[in-house]
Design an enzyme around this catalytic site. Sequence first.
Site, mmCIF file in Angstrom:
data_model
loop_
_atom_site.group_PDB
_atom_site.id
_atom_site.type_symbol
_atom_site.label_atom_id
_atom_site.label_comp_id
_atom_site.label_asym_id
_atom_site.label_seq_id
_atom_site.Cartn_x
_atom_site.Cartn_y
_atom_site.Cartn_z
ATOM 1 C CE LYS A 76 43.027 44.319 41.947
ATOM 2 N NZ LYS A 76 43.410 42.862 41.678
ATOM 3 C CB SER A 151 43.899 41.820 37.995
ATOM 4 O OG SER A 151 43.573 41.735 39.770
ATOM 5 C CB SER A 175 45.350 39.123 41.064
ATOM 6 O OG SER A 175 44.214 38.862 39.534
#
Length: 489
Positions: A76, A151, A175
């Site tokens: 990420k 997210s 998320s």
Amino acid sequence: MLNSSLQQLGSALRARKISSVELTQLYLDRIAALNPALNAYITTKAETSLAQARAADALLAGGKAQALTGIPIAQKDIFCAKGWRTTCGSKMLENFIAPYDAHVIEQFNNAGAVNLGKTNMDEFAMGSSNETSHFGTVKNPWDRNAVPGGSSGGAACAVAARLCAAATGTDTGGSIRQPAALCGISGIKPTYGTVSRYGMIAFASSLDQAGPMGRSAEDLALMMNVMAGFDERDSTSLQHDKEDYARDLNKPLSGLRIGLPKEFFAEGMSSDVAKAIEAAIAEYKKLGATIVDISLPNSKLSVPVYYVLAPAEASSNLSRFDGVRYGYRAPEYTDLADMYEKSRAQGFGAEVKRRIMIGTYVLSHGYYDAYYLQAQKIRRLIAQDFTEAYKKCDVIMGPTSPSTAFKLGEKGDDPVQMYLSDIYTIAVNLAGLPGMSIPCGFGAASNGNPGMPVGLQIIGNYFDEARMLNVAHQYQLATDWHSRAPQGI
Ligand code: GLN
């Protein structure tokens, strides 16, 4: 290869049936072909990834391989990785090259894994749909008109579309779990403090926690083995003995007590989700579990409490982006104050600004007691509900998200509707507990739209990740939801 488990990939690499360079190239080619449409990755650096793969091949040839050596993992874009652009999905950090590795990146490097690239995400991890990313929305590989969740939407998309073997995510209010649910993959948010936050760009520090996203619980266990561990550079890192998260995968589930919170099954869940969750609970009964009714009376307050505390922490954490030390600086300004103002006004997106404003407000003199302090007290009550519940059950189950993936743009103008996407996940962060999501079915297909994945949430007691992975793995042995792939993938 694309559908192999991490365990199988590791064996194939160690037996030299495939090299890490070949495997990495396979994924890089897929990314080149599919990423323009899906937008799961913000940055790839083929040469850097291949150099890591060559180094892994040398370890493999020398018999020095660990479980994940040579396996390509997507990171990420919230984790600083030395020499890599690390944007956190923002314009503010659009050109920021990290000078050091986050603990998580270090752990994967030490394991000999390959960093395949940095995945797309909501700006500073604020969002539930990936639509707040400065780098554009991510498409859900099951239906490209739908959001992937957020997210960690890029990570979830990359795993579902077989654009990596597994990925990392972070979860402040849902998320990891919500995008995992919406993209039909598995993900776990560990107990707060299990994975070091060192080098992970901060959103709300008392809630932020990194964890793995993958195609199965078995894969998540191997990822956890790499990610977890004490790190003195994070003052909230827990001094907890190293454990093997795969140790209990094969335990039978007879006698397992599953708590179903009545508040999760009241109203608000779509019928698609309700049906799949009921079927999953029925499957667990077949596997020998017993069902216990429990109550989490304060969980209904978790969204409002979160939207006081998370913005408060964010407003403090994001004050470092002032145009001086790193990140975006406005090209024109008159004096220092004007430079701060213009840099922040131009560098942050609308959602991030909204959070900074709310956070600054609830921390301000005169409102602190009314909002921030009150929210902290309710946070404690929410955590106590779980402690009470775990006197009666071993794990808690329910939906991860109230609906399947919604359409791109559908909730963009309505922040409150967007915030409610995390209604089942946020209490877990407020309590610091571990939670995971695994695929448990699909919604109904309708006029040309495919049925979208549904996620089952499993919430464990503190440090009970190994048991949660066992609970998930036994279900995945009995069902095949987790091994389905989107059409055309
Ligand atoms: N959707 C939640 C938010 O917008 C949670 C995000 C997260 O877990 N990073 O804050």
